[in-house]
Scaffold this motif. Structure first.
Motif, PDB file in Angstrom:
ATOM      1  N   ARG A   1       0.838  -1.292   0.156  1.00  0.00           N
ATOM      2  CA  ARG A   1       0.158  -0.071   0.042  1.00  0.00           C
ATOM      3  C   ARG A   1       0.915   1.320  -0.154  1.00  0.00           C
ATOM      4  O   ARG A   1       0.670   2.402  -0.793  1.00  0.00           O
ATOM      5  CB  ARG A   1      -0.952   0.076   1.267  1.00  0.00           C
ATOM      6  CG  ARG A   1      -1.975  -0.952   1.360  1.00  0.00           C
ATOM      7  CD  ARG A   1      -3.020  -1.094  -0.032  1.00  0.00           C
ATOM      8  NE  ARG A   1      -3.674   0.307   0.027  1.00  0.00           N
ATOM      9  CZ  ARG A   1      -4.829   0.592   0.703  1.00  0.00           C
ATOM     10  NH1 ARG A   1      -5.269  -0.561   1.581  1.00  0.00           N
ATOM     11  NH2 ARG A   1      -5.352   1.641   0.568  1.00  0.00           N
TER      12      ARG A   1
ATOM     13  N   CYS B   1       0.012   0.780  -4.162  1.00  0.00           N
ATOM     14  CA  CYS B   1      -0.815  -0.117  -4.864  1.00  0.00           C
ATOM     15  C   CYS B   1      -2.322   0.115  -3.929  1.00  0.00           C
ATOM     16  O   CYS B   1      -2.238   0.511  -3.110  1.00  0.00           O
ATOM     17  CB  CYS B   1      -0.494  -1.415  -4.203  1.00  0.00           C
ATOM     18  SG  CYS B   1       0.439  -2.451  -5.382  1.00  0.00           S
TER      19      CYS B   1
ATOM     20  N   PHE C   1      -6.077  -0.758  -2.925  1.00  0.00           N
ATOM     21  CA  PHE C   1      -6.530  -1.835  -1.931  1.00  0.00           C
ATOM     22  C   PHE C   1      -6.744  -3.220  -2.777  1.00  0.00           C
ATOM     23  O   PHE C   1      -6.438  -4.224  -2.519  1.00  0.00           O
ATOM     24  CB  PHE C   1      -7.809  -1.455  -1.206  1.00  0.00           C
ATOM     25  CG  PHE C   1      -8.493  -2.645  -0.497  1.00  0.00           C
ATOM     26  CD1 PHE C   1      -7.769  -2.895   0.597  1.00  0.00           C
ATOM     27  CD2 PHE C   1      -9.428  -3.413  -0.957  1.00  0.00           C
ATOM     28  CE1 PHE C   1      -8.345  -4.098   1.292  1.00  0.00           C
ATOM     29  CE2 PHE C   1      -9.951  -4.500  -0.254  1.00  0.00           C
ATOM     30  CZ  PHE C   1      -9.470  -4.797   0.831  1.00  0.00           C
ATOM     31  N   LEU C   2      -7.607  -3.138  -3.778  1.00  0.00           N
ATOM     32  CA  LEU C   2      -7.826  -4.079  -4.803  1.00  0.00           C
ATOM     33  C   LEU C   2      -6.699  -4.794  -5.523  1.00  0.00           C
ATOM     34  O   LEU C   2      -6.500  -5.922  -5.617  1.00  0.00           O
ATOM     35  CB  LEU C   2      -8.849  -3.914  -5.771  1.00  0.00           C
ATOM     36  CG  LEU C   2     -10.221  -3.812  -5.295  1.00  0.00           C
ATOM     37  CD1 LEU C   2     -11.383  -3.190  -6.297  1.00  0.00           C
ATOM     38  CD2 LEU C   2     -10.721  -4.971  -4.311  1.00  0.00           C
TER      39      LEU C   2
END
Lengths: 275, 267
Positions: A180, A184, A186-187
């Motif tokens: 994260r 990135c 969440f999914l």
């Protein structure tokens, strides 16, 4: 009188070992022997009869097809459910564990009865569908493959969820956090970090669910009726109705071999990662 | 600082959990509903409220004798699988026997093999050796399928126990029997207790072995219910089923007290 450690441990394990050999492995051997029993010595006639009859091949295909669908649906629901269970507070997790274990520990007969009530012509689900104008007056879900799939998914989802949960809870949270912070979403993190790391749990759960699904007959018999036969139901009928035990044994061997073929690569794979 | 889970996904997750919960619990709720309905037809939502189906269960010879057989078998199975599984788990935990890894796999193998395959083998062997099946057949075969659960829960508890206590007891002069009774057994107890509740639950609810290994006059509760469902289900089946669900809830509560459900879920 003195006793060695070895003797003590042997004494502790012996009752279980004797029971296991006499009452578990010998019966299975007996089944294997009976599957090739003929009037004039060993024969493969029972297997031949099964594999050359389109009716039984159709039963076999239906078993494999339905088990695959059931396994897929269980994985699609089980993975997010296990992920959520691993990430909520301890209190919420306890309630979710109860939600999964209560149906798991309830008798299959009882759970299937619940679906019979829900899916029958006067049941809640067809009634709602009728009220919405989606189906005709005589619509019933009983005695359909859909009913078998719905009932079996409910019976087997807990196995899938618990298999995946065991793996998901052991994933290092810092990996997700790292993904994260590196940007990135969440999914994306879920897809590229959590999903690959959960793969062992998903594979183990899928094999378990497929095995249990391919070998169950109580739910398929009650929800699918006698017209929609699956392999295990056919075995049960051979034992209790047509009383053709060698043929029942041959069908059980076909189920047994199919499951072994499925489990073998997995056992070798997990043996390698452990060792 | 890590970004929190996005709100839409949070909402979707809550919805998903609710829907899954409804899906998992709906059959149980529906049965409980039908069991207190006044109507003599199986109908959900129930009409009115009445306990007459429970009265019908308790005045039905078929259900009472089936319940009595199930209870006897389950109690016998609980005792044997607890003794055999507990002893085996202690020996397996010490890992001092030759091939102890293979032995563990062997003991847990009844969990992997589909019950229907075992059931058919047991029926054929028993008929060949002893003739008609009896309560003993069910007792033995249920013990086989429940013992792995006792072994698993006991091993789980032992793996977290202090291995030096037994050594300490030995140094202090305790003999083998005293060490087992005063040190190892108390260490096993929570796992053993949870395992026996599992064993009882599985044996009491088990339908596959019971359907294969049955004869007239020896019908367990799940087989009796199965028979009713195949032919003429009425709300008494729902009442019996609700009683069985209630028993399961009680056992889950006891297992949670003994071992903690969380721990069971992650092993």
């Amino acid at each position: 009188m003195t006793m060695t450690d070895r003797a003590e441990n042997t004494l502790l394990i012996l009752p279980g070992l004797v029971l296991l050999v006499l009452a578990f492995f010998v019966p299975i051997a007996q089944m294997l022997v009976l599957s090739v029993a003929g009037e004039n010595g060993p024969t493969l006639a029972h297997f031949q009869r099964f594999l050359s009859d389109p009716y039984y091949l159709n039963v076999l295909w239906r078993t494999v097809r339905l088990s695959a669908i059931i396994t897929l649906i269980c994985a699609l629901i089980g993975f997010p459910l296990a992920y959520i269970m691993a990430h909520v507070s301890a209190r919420a997790r306890l309630w979710l564990v109860i939600m999964v274990i209560l149906p798991l520990m309830t008798s299959v007969v009882v759970r299937t009865f619940g679906w019979m009530v829900l899916l029958s012509r006067s049941g809640l689900i067809p009634e709602v569908l009728r009220d919405m104008g989606l189906v005709g007056r005589n619509f019933s879900l009983m005695q359909t493959e859909t009913a078998i799939v719905v009932g079996m998914v409910q019976v087997l989802l807990p196995f899938m969820t618990l298999s995946i949960l065991g793996v998901v809870t052991r994933i290092d949270r810092r990996l997700e956090e790292a993904a994260r912070t590196m940007g990135c979403g969440f999914l994306q993190t879920l897809r590229t970090v959590v999903l690959p790391l959960s793969a062992p749990g998903i594979v183990a759960g899928s094999l378990l669910v497929f095995t249990l699904s391919a070998s169950s007959f109580v739910t398929p018999n009650l929800l699918g009726g006698s017209r929609i036969q699956v392999l295990a139901a056919s075995i049960y009928r051979s034992v209790t109705q047509t009383l053709d035990w060698p043929f029942a044994a041959a069908q059980a061997v076909i189920l047994f071999v199919g499951i072994l073929v499925l489990l073998m690569p997995y056992a070798r794979l997990s043996g390698r990662t452990n060792g | 600082m890590v970004k929190a889970v996005p709100t839409p996904i949070r909402v979707a997750a809550i919805l998903f959990v609710i829907l899954t919960g409804v899906f998992l619990l709906a059959p149980l709720v529906v049965i409980a509903g039908v069991s207190v309905s006044e109507s003599q037809f199986i109908a959900f939502p129930p009409t009115g409220f009445s306990l007459r189906w429970y009265e019908a269960v308790f005045s039905s010879d078929a259900y009472l004798s089936a319940a009595w057989i199930s209870l006897r078998v389950a109690l016998l199975v609980t005792v044997t699988s607890c003794l055999i599984g507990g002893a085996a788990a202690i020996a397996l935990h010490r890992r001092k026997l030759p091939f102890s890894g293979a032995l563990s796999t062997l003991f847990l193998s009844p969990l992997v093999l589909p019950t229907i395959i075992y059931a058919i083998g047991m029926l054929m062997l028993w008929s060949a050796l002893f003739g008609p099946v009896s309560i003993l057949t069910l007792w033995v075969s249920h013990t086989i399928v429940t013992t792995p659960y006792v072994i698993r829960t006991t091993l789980a508890v032992l793996s977290e126990s202090n291995p030096f206590l037994e050594e300490a007891a030995q140094t202090m002069g305790a003999n083998r029997f005293q060490r087992l009774r005063l040190v190892v057994l108390p260490q096993c107890l929570p796992g053993l207790a949870a395992g026996t509740f599992f064993a009882f639950n599985i044996s009491f609810d088990e339908a596959v072995l019971a359907l294969f290994l049955r004869k007239p006059g020896m019908t367990t509760l799940p087989v009796q219910i199965y028979g009713q469902l195949e032919f003429s289900p009425d709300p008494t089946v729902a009442a019996v089923s609700t009683i069985m669900i209630g028993l399961t809830v009680l056992l889950i509560f006891l297992i949670d007290r003994m071992l903690g459900l969380q721990r069971f879920a992650s092993t």
